[in-house]
Scaffold this active site. Structure first.
Site, PDB file in Angstrom:
ATOM      1  N   ASP A  28     -17.740   3.318  21.411  1.00 14.51           N
ATOM      2  CA  ASP A  28     -17.176   2.386  22.393  1.00 14.51           C
ATOM      3  C   ASP A  28     -16.565   1.274  21.535  1.00 14.51           C
ATOM      4  O   ASP A  28     -16.243   1.521  20.350  1.00 14.51           O
ATOM      5  CB  ASP A  28     -18.258   1.861  23.354  1.00 14.51           C
ATOM      6  CG  ASP A  28     -17.675   1.132  24.561  1.00 14.51           C
ATOM      7  OD1 ASP A  28     -17.179   1.795  25.480  1.00 14.51           O
ATOM      8  OD2 ASP A  28     -17.680  -0.123  24.576  1.00 14.51           O
ATOM      9  N   LYS A  79     -26.009   3.698  28.017  1.00 15.40           N
ATOM     10  CA  LYS A  79     -25.139   2.907  27.136  1.00 15.40           C
ATOM     11  C   LYS A  79     -26.018   2.169  26.145  1.00 15.40           C
ATOM     12  O   LYS A  79     -27.179   1.878  26.443  1.00 15.40           O
ATOM     13  CB  LYS A  79     -24.345   1.874  27.955  1.00 15.40           C
ATOM     14  CG  LYS A  79     -23.086   1.397  27.270  1.00 15.40           C
ATOM     15  CD  LYS A  79     -21.924   2.321  27.553  1.00 15.40           C
ATOM     16  CE  LYS A  79     -20.704   1.973  26.758  1.00 15.40           C
ATOM     17  NZ  LYS A  79     -19.528   2.770  27.188  1.00 15.40           N
TER      18      LYS A  79
END
Ligand code: NDP
Ligand code: 2IT
Length: 414
Positions: free
Chosen positions: A168, A128
């Site tokens: 995201d 991430k």
């Protein structure tokens, strides 16, 4: 306290190493509590330091992101990539641009991504990244300059076989476009598989935009069918957020016969007892990046209330949190239970606090955790990578059918 002395020791070390990383500790503890039931049967985990390795990222990269705003001032943000685990494939996971981004948030997201990605059955590891950059209120040109500067540092750490970022919170098609353009310029190569969530004209996959919200509803549908011989049909649904995941969860829940009556953003929520008109929401959010409040000005019979947590006081049969972490606390969970809900499925990552999950479980609600319920997005990212490798594009129906099958499989695996 964990029952296993080994797991407790690992957890204590996580806390001692990074005492300020509360979200990461929360995500780790959730998983260790599950492992607590089986770890004694696997002495090889401790003998080989498996859990210690599992909770420590393979690599964490932080970098400076200077960019020039429209007034000619240089702004400096912080960029990150957490490359958590590449055991089963290249690191894979989104980029988040939001002022609250820090290492604790990105480590919790990267850690959960390992398990989520493995559940898809596709060969992708977990990672991430992101930045504390706030795209809200910025011009397209400012977002472009930020993305170009971000990629000027990130490019050396990613690649189709190394690490494949995607979107995201705060990162959608616009940002991926700017990031991909800069990567292509620096590398002098059209390596489409380096990023997913791309536009359809340069290597994107049909259904990726819809995939997280659609996948959430496919898994929820299978859960309702198998556990209660029931469906979305005639159910009142409350969905938090009004971004990518929330919009396409609303679309699919409605197609499956549910009535979505509420959506939110970080300022407040709208309630439309007649059922949300999604074309109006899309016009506000996708058309001009407006605020959800505008819906109440445009649709008679709907109301807007300040404060995003209040959305959970609206009675519903199915609750789909699709905004952000820890948005459902104990009080909100009590409201959901009292409102008569039969199911909660997490579109956002870690939207329910541990106390909220306990309340759902005690009340006997069906509860689909994020690592399973929102895996449709990253699964379709992996399908985008497959198409890039083949230099071929499947139709919307082909990708959608694969997504449905993956979500059904995930439900039965968990
Ligand atoms: P978007 O940026 O498209 O939308 C985010 C939505 O959540 C907006 O309505 C935003 O409101 C709201 N929100 C964000 N932060 C907060 C906050 N701190 N408090 C209250 N509301 C907030 O993001 P996505 O829809 O892509 O992501 C939503 C969630 O789904 C996240 O948890 C993400 O990690 C998760 N997810 C996303 C996937 C994807 O493919 N995009 C895949 C799997 C999970 P506002 O506009 O006011 O900021
Ligand atoms: O949380 C997630 O799974 C995502 N933001 C999607 C990641 C991806 O690589 O598609």
């Amino acid at each position: 306290m964990l029952k296993s002395e080994y797991l407790q020791r690992v957890y204590d070390q996580v806390v001692a190493r990074d005492p300020d990383q509360k979200e990461f500790q929360q995500a780790v503890l959730e998983v260790l509590e599950s492992l607590d039931m089986i770890v004694d049967k696997h002495p090889e985990y401790e003998a080989n330091g498996i859990i210690e390795s599992f909770v420590e990222p393979e690599r964490v990269i932080t970098f400076r992101v200077p960019w020039m705003d429209d007034k000619g001032h240089v702004q400096v943000n912080r960029g990150y990539r957490v490359q958590f685990n590449s055991a089963i494939g290249p690191y894979k996971g989104g980029l988040r641009f939001h002022p609250t981004v820090n290492l604790s948030i990105l480590k919790f997201l990267g850690f959960e991504q390992i398990l989520k990605n493995s559940l898809t059955g596709l060969p992708i590891g977990g990672g991430k990244g992101g930045s504390d950059f706030d795209p809200k209120g910025k011009s397209d040109a400012e977002v472009m300059r930020f993305c170009q500067s971000f990629m000027t540092e990130l490019y050396r750490h990613i690649g189709q076989f190394t690490d494949v970022p995607a979107g995201d919170i705060g990162v959608g098609g616009r940002e991926i476009g700017y990031l991909f353009g800069q990567y292509r310029r620096i590398r002098d190569a059209h390596e489409a598989g380096v990023l997913t969530g791309k536009g359809l004209t340069y290597g994107g996959s049909l259904t990726r935009t819809e995939a997280t919200g659609y996948g959430l509803c496919y898994l929820t549908q299978e859960m309702l069918k198998c556990m209660k011989n029931d469906s979305f049909s005639g159910k009142t649904v409350v969905i938090s957020g009004s971004g990518n995941v929330a919009i396409f969860a609303t679309e699919k829940a409605t197609q499956l016969g549910g009535k979505v009556v509420a959506l939110s953003d970080s300022n407040g929520y709208i309630h439309d007892p007649n059922g949300i008109q999604l074309d109006v929401v899309k016009d506000i959010k996708l058309g001009h990046r407006g605020r959800i409040k505008e819906y109440a000005d445009r649709v008679p019979g709907s109301t807007y209330t300040e404060g995003f947590r209040g959305i959970w006081s609206i009675p519903c049969d199915i609750a789909l949190p699709c905004a952000t972490q820890n948005e459902i606390d104990a009080e909100a969970a009590e409201h959901i239970v009292k409102g008569g809900a039969i199911a909660v499925a997490e579109g956002a990552n870690m939207p329910s606090t541990p106390e909220a999950i306990q309340i759902f479980q005690k009340a006997g609600l069906l509860f689909a955790p994020a690592k399973a319920a929102n895996a449709g997005g990253v699964a379709t990212s992996a399908l985008e990578m497959s198409q890039n490798s083949m230099r071929y594009s499947w139709t919307f129906e082909e990708v959608d059918a694969k997504l449905q099958q993956i979500m059904v499989n995930i439900f039965h695996n968990i």
